[in-house]
Design a protein around this motif. Sequence first.
Motif, mmCIF file in Angstrom:
data_model
loop_
_atom_site.group_PDB
_atom_site.id
_atom_site.type_symbol
_atom_site.label_atom_id
_atom_site.label_comp_id
_atom_site.label_asym_id
_atom_site.label_seq_id
_atom_site.Cartn_x
_atom_site.Cartn_y
_atom_site.Cartn_z
ATOM 1 N N VAL A 1 -2.009 19.230 -25.901
ATOM 2 C CA VAL A 1 -2.257 17.794 -25.907
ATOM 3 C C VAL A 1 -3.873 17.551 -26.567
ATOM 4 O O VAL A 1 -4.661 18.480 -26.519
ATOM 5 C CB VAL A 1 -2.829 17.625 -24.365
ATOM 6 C CG1 VAL A 1 -3.130 16.279 -24.287
ATOM 7 C CG2 VAL A 1 -1.411 17.657 -23.436
ATOM 8 N N SER A 2 -3.837 16.663 -27.537
ATOM 9 C CA SER A 2 -4.740 16.248 -28.324
ATOM 10 C C SER A 2 -5.664 15.110 -27.631
ATOM 11 O O SER A 2 -5.106 14.633 -26.866
ATOM 12 C CB SER A 2 -4.293 15.993 -29.698
ATOM 13 O OG SER A 2 -3.593 14.566 -29.856
ATOM 14 N N VAL A 3 -6.780 15.062 -28.128
ATOM 15 C CA VAL A 3 -7.792 14.101 -27.510
ATOM 16 C C VAL A 3 -7.901 12.999 -28.789
ATOM 17 O O VAL A 3 -8.130 13.539 -29.936
ATOM 18 C CB VAL A 3 -9.029 14.344 -27.315
ATOM 19 C CG1 VAL A 3 -9.948 13.436 -26.921
ATOM 20 C CG2 VAL A 3 -8.705 15.485 -26.071
ATOM 21 N N ARG A 4 -7.584 11.844 -28.722
ATOM 22 C CA ARG A 4 -7.921 10.835 -29.652
ATOM 23 C C ARG A 4 -8.876 9.916 -29.505
ATOM 24 O O ARG A 4 -9.008 9.653 -28.211
ATOM 25 C CB ARG A 4 -6.621 10.206 -30.018
ATOM 26 C CG ARG A 4 -5.507 11.045 -30.641
ATOM 27 C CD ARG A 4 -5.478 11.344 -31.773
ATOM 28 N NE ARG A 4 -5.734 10.634 -32.835
ATOM 29 C CZ ARG A 4 -4.963 10.033 -33.640
ATOM 30 N NH1 ARG A 4 -3.640 10.394 -33.638
ATOM 31 N NH2 ARG A 4 -5.316 9.103 -34.597
ATOM 32 N N MET B 1 -0.980 13.345 -25.599
ATOM 33 C CA MET B 1 -2.542 13.226 -26.137
ATOM 34 C C MET B 1 -3.137 12.415 -24.859
ATOM 35 O O MET B 1 -2.625 11.762 -23.804
ATOM 36 C CB MET B 1 -2.694 12.350 -27.502
ATOM 37 C CG MET B 1 -2.021 10.959 -27.312
ATOM 38 S SD MET B 1 -2.279 10.347 -28.902
ATOM 39 C CE MET B 1 -1.170 11.335 -29.941
ATOM 40 N N VAL B 2 -4.440 12.432 -24.860
ATOM 41 C CA VAL B 2 -5.283 11.693 -24.011
ATOM 42 C C VAL B 2 -6.271 10.863 -24.918
ATOM 43 O O VAL B 2 -7.010 11.286 -26.092
ATOM 44 C CB VAL B 2 -6.307 12.602 -23.327
ATOM 45 C CG1 VAL B 2 -7.438 11.634 -22.529
ATOM 46 C CG2 VAL B 2 -5.626 13.409 -22.360
ATOM 47 N N ILE B 3 -6.344 9.477 -24.812
ATOM 48 C CA ILE B 3 -6.828 8.435 -25.562
ATOM 49 C C ILE B 3 -8.182 8.260 -24.669
ATOM 50 O O ILE B 3 -8.322 7.781 -23.753
ATOM 51 C CB ILE B 3 -6.293 7.447 -25.950
ATOM 52 C CG1 ILE B 3 -4.852 7.649 -26.550
ATOM 53 C CG2 ILE B 3 -7.200 6.358 -26.842
ATOM 54 C CD1 ILE B 3 -4.019 6.521 -26.856
ATOM 55 N N VAL B 4 -9.559 8.469 -25.531
ATOM 56 C CA VAL B 4 -10.747 8.161 -24.854
ATOM 57 C C VAL B 4 -11.486 6.989 -26.160
ATOM 58 O O VAL B 4 -11.047 7.348 -27.122
ATOM 59 C CB VAL B 4 -11.612 8.994 -24.488
ATOM 60 C CG1 VAL B 4 -10.935 9.961 -23.296
ATOM 61 C CG2 VAL B 4 -11.927 9.980 -25.527
ATOM 62 N N ARG B 5 -12.459 6.323 -25.328
ATOM 63 C CA ARG B 5 -13.196 5.686 -26.543
ATOM 64 C C ARG B 5 -13.831 6.513 -27.453
ATOM 65 O O ARG B 5 -14.026 6.164 -28.476
ATOM 66 C CB ARG B 5 -14.106 4.627 -25.810
ATOM 67 C CG ARG B 5 -14.816 3.478 -26.709
ATOM 68 C CD ARG B 5 -15.198 2.462 -26.053
ATOM 69 N NE ARG B 5 -15.588 1.394 -26.690
ATOM 70 C CZ ARG B 5 -16.205 0.315 -26.308
ATOM 71 N NH1 ARG B 5 -16.693 0.255 -25.308
ATOM 72 N NH2 ARG B 5 -16.050 -0.996 -27.216
ATOM 73 N N LEU C 1 -14.422 6.715 -35.277
ATOM 74 C CA LEU C 1 -13.845 7.954 -34.746
ATOM 75 C C LEU C 1 -12.360 7.932 -35.020
ATOM 76 O O LEU C 1 -11.592 8.865 -35.281
ATOM 77 C CB LEU C 1 -14.077 8.346 -33.664
ATOM 78 C CG LEU C 1 -15.682 8.874 -33.502
ATOM 79 C CD1 LEU C 1 -15.954 9.054 -31.921
ATOM 80 C CD2 LEU C 1 -16.244 9.764 -34.303
ATOM 81 N N SER C 2 -11.705 6.717 -34.747
ATOM 82 C CA SER C 2 -10.144 6.733 -34.661
ATOM 83 C C SER C 2 -9.610 7.116 -36.103
ATOM 84 O O SER C 2 -8.444 7.552 -35.870
ATOM 85 C CB SER C 2 -9.888 5.381 -34.278
ATOM 86 O OG SER C 2 -10.082 4.276 -35.101
ATOM 87 N N GLN C 3 -10.334 6.776 -37.055
ATOM 88 C CA GLN C 3 -9.765 7.237 -38.345
ATOM 89 C C GLN C 3 -9.446 8.649 -38.644
ATOM 90 O O GLN C 3 -8.841 9.169 -39.607
ATOM 91 C CB GLN C 3 -10.555 6.645 -39.367
ATOM 92 C CG GLN C 3 -10.463 5.009 -39.442
ATOM 93 C CD GLN C 3 -8.955 4.452 -39.012
ATOM 94 O OE1 GLN C 3 -8.218 4.595 -39.911
ATOM 95 N NE2 GLN C 3 -8.727 3.652 -37.939
ATOM 96 N N THR C 4 -10.041 9.380 -37.858
ATOM 97 C CA THR C 4 -10.148 10.895 -38.376
ATOM 98 C C THR C 4 -9.338 11.706 -37.396
ATOM 99 O O THR C 4 -9.410 12.937 -37.354
ATOM 100 C CB THR C 4 -11.794 11.445 -38.100
ATOM 101 O OG1 THR C 4 -12.119 11.295 -36.643
ATOM 102 C CG2 THR C 4 -12.787 10.610 -39.107
#
Length: 130
Positions: free
Chosen positions: A114-117, A84-88, A123-126
């Motif tokens: 690869v997912s985007v979180r 995954m890739v984490i962005v704000r 948004l983080s809860q979804t």
Amino acid sequence: MTTDAQDHRETASPRAVLYVYAERSLLNPNLGAQRAEQEGRIFAAAQNITITETVTDPYGQPDPLRREGWRRVREPARRGEVEMVIVRWPAAIAPDRSHDLRHREISRLQEQGVSVRYSWAPLSQTGALR
């Protein structure tokens, strides 16, 4: 019967690149990036995600492919080194006015598994979003 490598993959925490792309404030130019990175690290810790690399780009270029940092994010994804890739938030990939660029990049990552979180609380809860 499973092998040790299979057991490790099944129990290992997901690996992610933390991508930081934040507008600069006149009074405190580094504050946005610091907050985005801190938020990403807190999110990753809460989700048991291992951050393998933190990549930061200077703010201003709407096309992610024209940013050196974003191109660096794509490499471990392409090689299968991260899940995954984490962005704000979504605009960290491309601004709302350039949502087609954002969708292009998210689709490309998803094709590689690869997912985007998003680390921003609403948004983080979804989970992974477009």
